[in-house]
Design a protein around this motif. Sequence first.
Motif, short mmCIF file in Angstrom:
data_model
loop_
_atom_site.label_atom_id
_atom_site.label_comp_id
_atom_site.label_asym_id
_atom_site.label_seq_id
_atom_site.Cartn_x
_atom_site.Cartn_y
_atom_site.Cartn_z
N THR A 1 0.83 -1.20 0.00
CA THR A 1 0.00 0.00 0.00
C THR A 1 0.86 1.25 0.00
O THR A 1 0.59 2.22 -0.72
N HIS A 2 1.92 1.24 0.81
CA HIS A 2 2.80 2.40 0.87
C HIS A 2 3.55 2.59 -0.44
O HIS A 2 3.77 3.73 -0.89
N ALA A 3 3.95 1.49 -1.09
CA ALA A 3 4.67 1.58 -2.37
C ALA A 3 3.79 2.20 -3.45
O ALA A 3 4.21 3.08 -4.20
N VAL A 4 2.54 1.72 -3.51
CA VAL A 4 1.60 2.29 -4.48
C VAL A 4 1.34 3.76 -4.17
O VAL A 4 1.29 4.61 -5.06
N GLY A 5 1.20 4.08 -2.88
CA GLY A 5 0.99 5.46 -2.49
C GLY A 5 2.15 6.36 -2.86
O GLY A 5 1.96 7.51 -3.25
N ASN A 6 3.37 5.83 -2.77
CA ASN A 6 4.55 6.62 -3.12
C ASN A 6 4.59 6.92 -4.62
O ASN A 6 4.98 8.01 -5.04
N VAL A 7 4.17 5.93 -5.44
CA VAL A 7 4.11 6.16 -6.88
C VAL A 7 3.06 7.22 -7.21
O VAL A 7 3.30 8.14 -8.00
N LEU A 8 1.89 7.11 -6.60
CA LEU A 8 0.83 8.09 -6.84
C LEU A 8 1.25 9.48 -6.38
O LEU A 8 0.90 10.49 -7.00
N LYS A 9 2.03 9.55 -5.30
CA LYS A 9 2.53 10.84 -4.83
C LYS A 9 3.38 11.52 -5.88
O LYS A 9 3.26 12.73 -6.14
N ARG A 10 4.25 10.74 -6.54
CA ARG A 10 5.10 11.31 -7.58
C ARG A 10 4.27 11.81 -8.75
O ARG A 10 4.56 12.85 -9.35
N VAL A 11 3.21 11.07 -9.09
CA VAL A 11 2.30 11.50 -10.16
C VAL A 11 1.64 12.82 -9.79
O VAL A 11 1.54 13.74 -10.62
N PHE A 12 1.19 12.93 -8.54
CA PHE A 12 0.55 14.18 -8.09
C PHE A 12 1.52 15.34 -8.16
O PHE A 12 1.17 16.44 -8.61
N VAL A 13 2.76 15.13 -7.71
CA VAL A 13 3.75 16.21 -7.70
C VAL A 13 4.05 16.68 -9.13
O VAL A 13 4.09 17.88 -9.41
N ILE A 14 4.27 15.73 -10.04
CA ILE A 14 4.57 16.08 -11.42
C ILE A 14 3.40 16.83 -12.05
O ILE A 14 3.57 17.87 -12.70
N GLY A 15 2.18 16.31 -11.85
CA GLY A 15 1.00 16.94 -12.45
C GLY A 15 0.75 18.33 -11.92
O GLY A 15 0.54 19.28 -12.70
N PHE A 16 0.78 18.50 -10.59
CA PHE A 16 0.50 19.81 -10.00
C PHE A 16 1.61 20.82 -10.29
O PHE A 16 1.34 22.01 -10.41
N SER A 17 2.86 20.36 -10.40
CA SER A 17 3.94 21.29 -10.72
C SER A 17 3.80 21.83 -12.14
O SER A 17 4.08 23.00 -12.41
N ILE A 18 3.35 20.97 -13.07
CA ILE A 18 3.13 21.43 -14.44
C ILE A 18 2.01 22.46 -14.49
O ILE A 18 2.10 23.50 -15.16
N LEU A 19 0.94 22.22 -13.71
CA LEU A 19 -0.17 23.18 -13.66
C LEU A 19 0.24 24.48 -12.98
O LEU A 19 -0.15 25.57 -13.41
N ALA A 20 1.02 24.37 -11.91
CA ALA A 20 1.37 25.55 -11.13
C ALA A 20 2.32 26.48 -11.88
O ALA A 20 2.18 27.71 -11.81
N PHE A 21 3.28 25.92 -12.61
CA PHE A 21 4.29 26.74 -13.28
C PHE A 21 4.07 26.86 -14.78
O PHE A 21 4.80 27.58 -15.45
#
Length: 411
Positions: free
Chosen positions: A352-372
Amino acid sequence: MESRVLSRATTAATISSLRRSPRENHQNVSFISLKPIGAVGEGGNVIWGRQLRPALLLESSNARAGLFAGKKEILRPILATASSPAEGSDSAGGAAPVGFFDRYPALVTGFFFFMWYFLNVIFNILNKRIYNYFPYPYFVSVIHLLVGVVYCLVSWAVGLPKRAPIDSKLVKLLIPVAVCHALGHVTSNVSFAAVAVSFAHTIKALEPFFNAAASQFILGQQLPLTLWLSLAPVVIGVSMASLTELSFNWTGFISAMISNISFTYRSIYSKKAMTDMDSTNIYAYISIIALFVCIPPAIIVEGPQLIKHGLSDAISKVGMVKFISDLFWVGMFYHLYNQLATNTLERVAPLTHAVGNVLKRVFVIGFSILAFGNKISTQTGIGTVIAIAGVAAYSYIKAQMEEEKRQMKAA
């Protein structure tokens, strides 16, 4: 007359034994296993000691069925009361009330995941905005750790949590972990300052590859072919993203790669420094040691520039108040998201933690593209997706292997 006296004595002795304290009664009963029903790990409610009551009643009723047949009406309400989860305390008064965290474990775990993602995204966005007007990653890395250390010292002062004692032996074990943590942290920030956040996190997706290589060739652990095959999409995806990344430069790329290697060695040394101390105190001590490791290179590399014009330029651009508040909050977000990541790992299974860590990276990449508003090419986007998919496959296989090892040890 003598039989009446004996009968009354037997009755009195039996009544007095029934009126003994719960602690005395428990001494006469043997149990095979004491496990709370619906423990937190199983997603249920914790009802401490409730399952012990029927066993006591059964033994007492079997031993004295002939003398106290008329007591069944009295025992039934006690059984009903003890088995009801709505009650906050045991009829004997020995169990504590069930708290919110134990009553709703799934909700609490979901909150941990949400805050982990939220703080990580906010940290990455605020961190990059600081570098846009204050490009000094060594100094900012020191601020990250300094704010976290101050937070830990204040927490220890108020007893939340209570500071765990540490000896020289444990310090020696934690020093290599802290050095690798400091090196990985600084090089990550150098990469974040040099390239787009989305690209830096795409490169950092290669960290599982270095972990696998270290396990195979340094620790001597034989890894299955399926695990290596799952890493092929990661390498291919990062390569595709790097070839057409608009913000690519060698400083950012090499720094991210050094960060991956540093965090890999941190994992190796962490296994050698296993201790019974809780994760909150361990991370606090690592942060303190890492802070002292980061200060000298920050002074040597960026000290003269900061004194000459770095600090004054940043203050002239955004003002003193915003500059100081930005540095404070980015340090708080950094410490809290790392602490929540550790606390979340303690509440869930490795998969569960491994899957959550992958999804976290997806969130960071996606939101950083939107933010900047970063512009990415089609090939970079496809490469990023392939790399993240490879990390997900690797994390799943790795977590399955860890679960099988755990089950074999338990057996």
